[in-house]
Design an enzyme around this catalytic site. Structure first.
Site, PDB file in Angstrom:
ATOM      1  N   GLU A  77     -17.893  77.266  79.476  1.00  0.00           N
ATOM      2  CA  GLU A  77     -17.490  77.980  78.252  1.00  0.00           C
ATOM      3  C   GLU A  77     -17.476  79.493  78.454  1.00  0.00           C
ATOM      4  O   GLU A  77     -17.479  80.253  77.486  1.00  0.00           O
ATOM      5  CB  GLU A  77     -18.418  77.619  77.075  1.00  0.00           C
ATOM      6  CG  GLU A  77     -18.533  76.151  76.747  1.00  0.00           C
ATOM      7  CD  GLU A  77     -17.241  75.501  76.243  1.00  0.00           C
ATOM      8  OE1 GLU A  77     -16.214  76.198  76.128  1.00  0.00           O
ATOM      9  OE2 GLU A  77     -17.271  74.296  75.978  1.00  0.00           O
ATOM     10  N   HIS A 131     -24.402  79.006  72.464  1.00  0.00           N
ATOM     11  CA  HIS A 131     -23.720  77.765  72.077  1.00  0.00           C
ATOM     12  C   HIS A 131     -24.718  76.616  72.136  1.00  0.00           C
ATOM     13  O   HIS A 131     -25.344  76.392  73.178  1.00  0.00           O
ATOM     14  CB  HIS A 131     -22.546  77.513  73.023  1.00  0.00           C
ATOM     15  CG  HIS A 131     -21.934  76.158  72.881  1.00  0.00           C
ATOM     16  ND1 HIS A 131     -21.512  75.645  71.665  1.00  0.00           N
ATOM     17  CD2 HIS A 131     -21.661  75.190  73.795  1.00  0.00           C
ATOM     18  CE1 HIS A 131     -21.006  74.438  71.842  1.00  0.00           C
ATOM     19  NE2 HIS A 131     -21.096  74.131  73.130  1.00  0.00           N
ATOM     20  N   HIS A 161     -25.631  72.395  70.743  1.00  0.00           N
ATOM     21  CA  HIS A 161     -25.130  71.140  70.162  1.00  0.00           C
ATOM     22  C   HIS A 161     -26.063  70.724  69.017  1.00  0.00           C
ATOM     23  O   HIS A 161     -26.867  69.808  69.158  1.00  0.00           O
ATOM     24  CB  HIS A 161     -25.045  70.064  71.235  1.00  0.00           C
ATOM     25  CG  HIS A 161     -23.988  70.327  72.260  1.00  0.00           C
ATOM     26  ND1 HIS A 161     -23.754  69.490  73.331  1.00  0.00           N
ATOM     27  CD2 HIS A 161     -23.072  71.333  72.370  1.00  0.00           C
ATOM     28  CE1 HIS A 161     -22.745  69.972  74.060  1.00  0.00           C
ATOM     29  NE2 HIS A 161     -22.334  71.094  73.499  1.00  0.00           N
ATOM     30  N   GLU A 202     -32.636  81.378  51.863  1.00  0.00           N
ATOM     31  CA  GLU A 202     -32.523  82.400  52.907  1.00  0.00           C
ATOM     32  C   GLU A 202     -31.120  82.443  53.534  1.00  0.00           C
ATOM     33  O   GLU A 202     -30.756  83.442  54.162  1.00  0.00           O
ATOM     34  CB  GLU A 202     -33.575  82.181  54.000  1.00  0.00           C
ATOM     35  CG  GLU A 202     -33.323  80.970  54.849  1.00  0.00           C
ATOM     36  CD  GLU A 202     -34.195  80.929  56.105  1.00  0.00           C
ATOM     37  OE1 GLU A 202     -34.536  79.814  56.501  1.00  0.00           O
ATOM     38  OE2 GLU A 202     -34.506  81.981  56.681  1.00  0.00           O
ATOM     39  N   HIS A 232     -18.634  69.013  67.809  1.00  0.00           N
ATOM     40  CA  HIS A 232     -19.118  69.555  69.078  1.00  0.00           C
ATOM     41  C   HIS A 232     -20.392  70.395  68.913  1.00  0.00           C
ATOM     42  O   HIS A 232     -21.404  70.090  69.530  1.00  0.00           O
ATOM     43  CB  HIS A 232     -18.001  70.394  69.729  1.00  0.00           C
ATOM     44  CG  HIS A 232     -18.325  70.877  71.101  1.00  0.00           C
ATOM     45  ND1 HIS A 232     -17.397  70.978  72.113  1.00  0.00           N
ATOM     46  CD2 HIS A 232     -19.493  71.319  71.647  1.00  0.00           C
ATOM     47  CE1 HIS A 232     -17.990  71.439  73.208  1.00  0.00           C
ATOM     48  NE2 HIS A 232     -19.266  71.653  72.943  1.00  0.00           N
TER      49      HIS A 232
HETATM   50  P1  13P Z   1     -21.637  73.717  80.649  1.00  0.00           P
HETATM   51  O1  13P Z   1     -22.653  72.820  81.298  1.00  0.00           O
HETATM   52  O2  13P Z   1     -20.446  73.982  81.529  1.00  0.00           O
HETATM   53  O3  13P Z   1     -22.274  74.970  80.113  1.00  0.00           O
HETATM   54  O4  13P Z   1     -21.030  72.917  79.394  1.00  0.00           O
HETATM   55  C1  13P Z   1     -21.853  72.465  78.374  1.00  0.00           C
HETATM   56  C2  13P Z   1     -21.180  72.479  77.064  1.00  0.00           C
HETATM   57  O5  13P Z   1     -21.854  72.465  76.051  1.00  0.00           O
HETATM   58  C3  13P Z   1     -19.701  72.539  76.984  1.00  0.00           C
HETATM   59  O6  13P Z   1     -19.269  72.824  75.688  1.00  0.00           O
HETATM   60 ZN    ZN Z   2     -20.761  72.301  74.148  1.00  0.00          ZN
END
Ligand code: 13P
Ligand code: ZN
Length: 270
Positions: A113, A137, A139, A167, A208
């Site tokens: 990413e 980023h 999940h 909050e 995602h």
């Molecule tokens: P990477 O292991 O390449 O960082 O990818 C993980 C991910 O969350 C892709 O969206």
């Molecule tokens: Zn991801």
């Protein structure tokens, strides 16, 4: 290397992992390193000419250094072997290529990413006069769940999340952006994300996860945590009943502006 910004970076990865947001190699983190911090570690950086084209242009990041997680690496393992799991890259004078100057040992590469991280950094550097340095980023489970049942609109996600915890409007008064499902890892999703980062500090990727931006590790993590916590409350509310009796009204949301010295994005309140 034993320096504070790397310790803080690793601690943030571990915190996210402990909350269950980084299954396997899920998620990634990047930090735009300060000149003074590069000065501290310059003896440990290698000089080379192995430039790799980025396929994006981030002109305002020319010659900057970034600490980045490795592609395919597990956050939970990051401090077991940091030279393999993370690395430092330097951008060229046009912001179009990078080279690895530390880490990513044994054929590692920066996160897939990287285009999203760098275009988000580029927008935030410009918009915040250089204050924002962290892009994260994760999940985040409950945010992902909500992208299956709520319309994928900035306004609906922002308003619903604001209503779930007092909050929230204070922590993200601009609201959040939402992208529909897209192929991860490329420049298309990077461009769309960075367009939303012009307006928001957090962007949801449907089915995602979440991206957040901030000045330092704590506020960037705290923003993701606040959003994910509100999403958890909303998932519970939707699971208990399809009717809510009470919520934080539009008037109540607006009444937070003065005491907390914030300006809510009125587009979310119509
Ligand atoms: P990477 O292991 O390449 O960082 O990818 C993980 C991910 O969350 C892709 O969206
Ligand atoms: Zn991801």
């Amino acid at each position: 290397m034993n320096v504070k910004f790397i310790d803080d970076f690793i601690n943030m990865c571990i915190s996210g992992s402990n909350l269950g947001w980084h299954e396997r190699n899920g998620g990634n983190l990047s930090y735009r390193i300060k000149d003074s911090e590069i000065e501290e570690i310059k003896e440990s950086l290698t000089d080379n000419n192995n430039w790799i084209n980025l396929d994006i242009n981030a002109k305002n990041l020319a010659n900057e250094y970034f600490l980045v997680t490795g592609s395919g690496k597990y956050f939970m393992n990051i401090n077991k072997n940091m030279e393999e799991n993370i690395g430092i890259i330097k951008l060229d004078e046009n912001g179009e290529s990078y080279k690895v100057v530390w880490g990513f040992e044994n054929n590692g590469t920066p996160t897939s990413e990287l285009p999203s991280h760098l275009l988000n950094h580029s927008v935030k550097k410009e918009k915040t006069n250089g204050l924002h340095r962290v892009i994260y980023h994760a999940h985040t489970t409950n945010i992902i769940a909500l992208t299956f049942v709520l319309p994928l609109e900035d306004k609906i996600f922002s308003r619903k999340l604001w209503e779930m915890a007092t909050e929230c409007p204070v922590v993200f008064p601009q609201g959040v952006g939402v992208l529909p499902w897209m192929i991860p890892g490329g420049k298309e999703i990077a461009k769309k994300s960075s367009e939303l980062m012009e307006k928001y500090n957090a962007v949801i990727w449907a089915h995602h996860g979440l991206f957040s931006s901030g000045e330092g590790f704590e506020d960037t993590f705290g923003l993701a945590h606040t959003i994910e916590k509100a999403a958890e409350v909303l998932v519970k509310v939707l699971s208990i009943s399809n009717k809510t009796l009470n919520t934080i009204s539009k008037e109540s949301l607006l009444s937070l502006e003065n005491p907390f010295n914030i300006e809510l994005n009125k587009n979310m309140l119509d």
